[in-house]
Design an enzyme around this catalytic site. Sequence first.
Site, PDB file in Angstrom:
ATOM      1  CD  GLU A   1     -11.081 -20.524 -18.039  1.00 21.82           C
ATOM      2  OE1 GLU A   1     -10.003 -21.194 -18.106  1.00 21.82           O
ATOM      3  OE2 GLU A   1     -11.987 -21.026 -17.538  1.00 21.82           O
TER       4      GLU A   1
ATOM      5  CD  GLU B   1     -15.920 -22.648 -18.653  1.00 25.37           C
ATOM      6  OE1 GLU B   1     -15.211 -23.533 -18.005  1.00 25.37           O
ATOM      7  OE2 GLU B   1     -15.485 -22.355 -19.878  1.00 25.37           O
TER       8      GLU B   1
END
Length: 706
Positions: free
Chosen positions: A179, A250
């Site tokens: 991320e 995710e």
Amino acid sequence: MEKWVPLVMLLFLYLTLLMEAEVTYDGRSLVIDGHRKILFSGSIHYPRSTPQMWPNLIEKAKEGGVDVIQTYVFWNLHEPQPGQYDFSGRYDLVSFIKEIQAQGLYVCLRIGPYIESEWTYGGFPFWLHDVTGIVYRTDNEPFKYYMQNFTTKIVNMMKSEGLYAAQGGPIILSQIENEYQNIQKSFGEEGSRYVEWAAEMAVGLHTGVPWVMCKQTDAPDPLINTCNGMKCGETFTGPNSPNKPSLWTENWTSFYQVYGGVPYIRSAEDIAFHVTLFIARKNGSYVNYYMYHGGTNFGRSSSAYVITSYYDQAPLDEYGLLRQPKWGHLKELHAAIKSCSTTLLQGIQTNFSLGKMQEGYVFEDGDEECVAFLVNNDSVNKVTVQFQSRSYELLPKSISILPDCQNVTFNTANVNTKSNKRVINPVQSFSSTDKWEQFQDVIPKFEDTLLISNQLLEHMNLTKDKSDYLWYTLRFEHNSPCTESTLHVQSAAHVAHAFVDDTYIGGAHGSHDVKSFTLEVPITLNEGTNNISILSVMVGLPDSGAFLERRFAGLTSVEIQCSEESYDLTNSTWGYQVGLLGEQLQIYEEQNNSPVEWSQIGNTINQRLTWYKSVFDSPEGDDPVALNLGSMGKGETWVNGQSIGRYWILFHDSNGQPSQALYHVPRSFLKDTGNVLVVFEEGGGDPLHISINTVSTTYLDDTISK
Ligand SMILES: *[C@@H]1O[C@H](CO)[C@@H](O)[C@H](O)[C@H]1NC(C)=O
Ligand SMILES: *[C@@H]1O[C@H](CO)[C@@H](O)[C@H](O)[C@H]1NC(C)=O
Ligand SMILES: *[C@@H]1O[C@H](CO)[C@@H](O)[C@H](O)[C@H]1NC(C)=O
Ligand SMILES: *[C@@H]1O[C@H](CO)[C@@H](O)[C@H](O)[C@H]1NC(C)=O
Ligand SMILES: *[C@@H]1O[C@H](CO)[C@@H](O)[C@H](O)[C@H]1NC(C)=O
Ligand SMILES: *[C@@H]1O[C@H](CO)[C@@H](O)[C@H](O)[C@H]1NC(C)=O
Ligand SMILES: *[C@@H]1O[C@H](CO)[C@@H](O)[C@H](O)[C@H]1NC(C)=O
Ligand SMILES: CC(=O)N[C@H]1CO[C@H](CO)[C@@H](O)[C@@H]1O
Ligand SMILES: CC(=O)N[C@H]1CO[C@H](CO)[C@@H](O)[C@@H]1O
């Protein structure tokens, strides 16, 4: 003999070739051994459970229709000092992967090595903080050196164990960074150079399987940019090249919980809706559940303010028990998708409107094969739609799956699995005072402190994450009379307890969202010397954001207001002690000769800075074991020398309840008899009401299941 050697070698070569799987990808999916695949994946993090639990967790994931186990790699556990490695016990990554392989599943290895993951310091070993000139996660030579060093170490380890698919192993996918897009702006050009470097470095390790970068829209070729989030069917902007597949690394099954927070309950229906939408609308071919099993943040491994139990609401709960109907409903969804995956992967996708808030997606492969998804995005009304001249009733907020474009085999809102609930069975209590011994920790004296400074020093830089606790102590000379004096303490994190001489005068704490706080308490000053001691406590290190290496925690200013006078003690001469006496002496370890005198406990409860010790036998049977610490305040607990984590009962949620009262004690930490329980209580609690419990589940029609 010699004649045989080449033959044996040939046979061996032939067998390995048979098992080696080339992993590539195209615009539709990962391609394993020449075949496109729709893959369901579940996150299970090896250090959040025990090696004894792994086989059962993996088996239940497989039975639930999961194809891939995804895990991060936890750098701070594996490299506690530069160049010193630990892969034992719960840290045994290779055994974990081999267990997955033995059960016939694939692995997605997210090396990071920055992982966030609500893990202390985002997975970085704290020694990185003290590397000269380091700036984390940017184009910075010292950081890149250590990142490359660790990544290489892990990749080489996997290779030498033959664990990559290209070698016949189970690893089909790997991740570098994590991320990064969230913080990239803070680094400008250097951030972009770092992304390029990380991608090149990873590819240069020649693992033979693709790499991904999650939440990184501009992931450089050949890395695949993947989606993280709850609603990737709506939010994902898509692969950054037509040659890359849509992968969802995710999809949050719930959300992590912090002290003061309540569990985030995400329904089975909602998860199923968004997984199906991602497949139908985004051509999704890989979906990972974060988490499939969350487990436990043992020891001091959770990040700032995060509770010890991790994603208990996942399809497998903290104890590894099925959480129904989530587990069963997703299992049915996986089967419905798998029944038509060839058509989904080979077919041409078209979409059309079925009404104001209804739409359809069809995948057609020639004239024969056809799969349809009928989406009703109206969350209140069910509607009847016409599709290929048949009527279909669509439940509110649902997607129907028609693997043959005729018959509905699954509707995301139609849950057939029975619900279950957790049953807690108390099996032992500690209600008699003679079951306990105690040891009172000691407030350090200024003259005994080894480190002196005439300013308030940063908390983490002193503790080096070896303890949550840092004592700030000073002598305050005071000779004028003074009424209504107050002590003002400002702290950047997380908890402070103030003592004058040996008397507690007050405490305060911050929260996950607002870490800084002020402690303001009345203080009675003696004529002459006053010994002021403030215990600063951290509840996990920060795990996210740019410039993690520069974060400040601990006290930032101290002042005494005395009548009209104000004394600023910020730059007084402070003495420091890292950790508690009991920690230094490791009195929680199993020892024959205790380094301290334990005494009988009196009738006094609510004592601060107190260690309690007792002994208990293992509950019969195989059900998971949990301690109920609901009568305690705040601290940490050990069983047979192993920390089962921090607890913080006094920090109530919005319903006036502790965020977590039950604490998992893995069966493998226990012996049949004579288990040593040690509790360090910081804020004041009642050990007489601690209990040992077993945990099971029951279906709502009363049949007990495991
Ligand atoms: C990583 O660093 C250690 C020393 O900390 C060194 O021994 C080792 O060779 C390095 N490994 C790589 C792959 O650079
Ligand atoms: C899905 O794949 C089809 C080809 O079958 C393509 O036309 C379409 O643009 C893709 N959709 C997305 C969201 O990538
Ligand atoms: C098909 O999907 C695209 C992308 O979601 C959308 O823009 C378009 O309006 C849809 N077409 C129809 C006919 O609904
Ligand atoms: C459903 O409606 C919501 C707004 O209510 C919108 O944000 C979302 O994108 C819609 N989803 C689909 C699949 O159409
Ligand atoms: C950390 O402590 C060392 C001394 O132990 C000091 O030299 C250094 O400046 C401190 N770093 C920070 C960021 O406070
Ligand atoms: C403060 O500490 C000193 C040294 O430890 C001790 O001699 C003195 O009695 C303490 N003062 C009070 C008021 O307790
Ligand atoms: C304390 O000292 C620091 C520098 O060491 C200075 O910046 C700060 O202003 C001082 N604070 C007070 C209240 O004197
Ligand atoms: C990327 C994404 O979808 N993020 C969402 C994850 O879920 C939370 C909670 O529902 C949303 O707030 C985020 O927008
Ligand atoms: C397996 C199954 O249920 N097949 C049915 C699908 O729908 C057609 C027409 O609606 C039926 O004739 C099949 O029996």
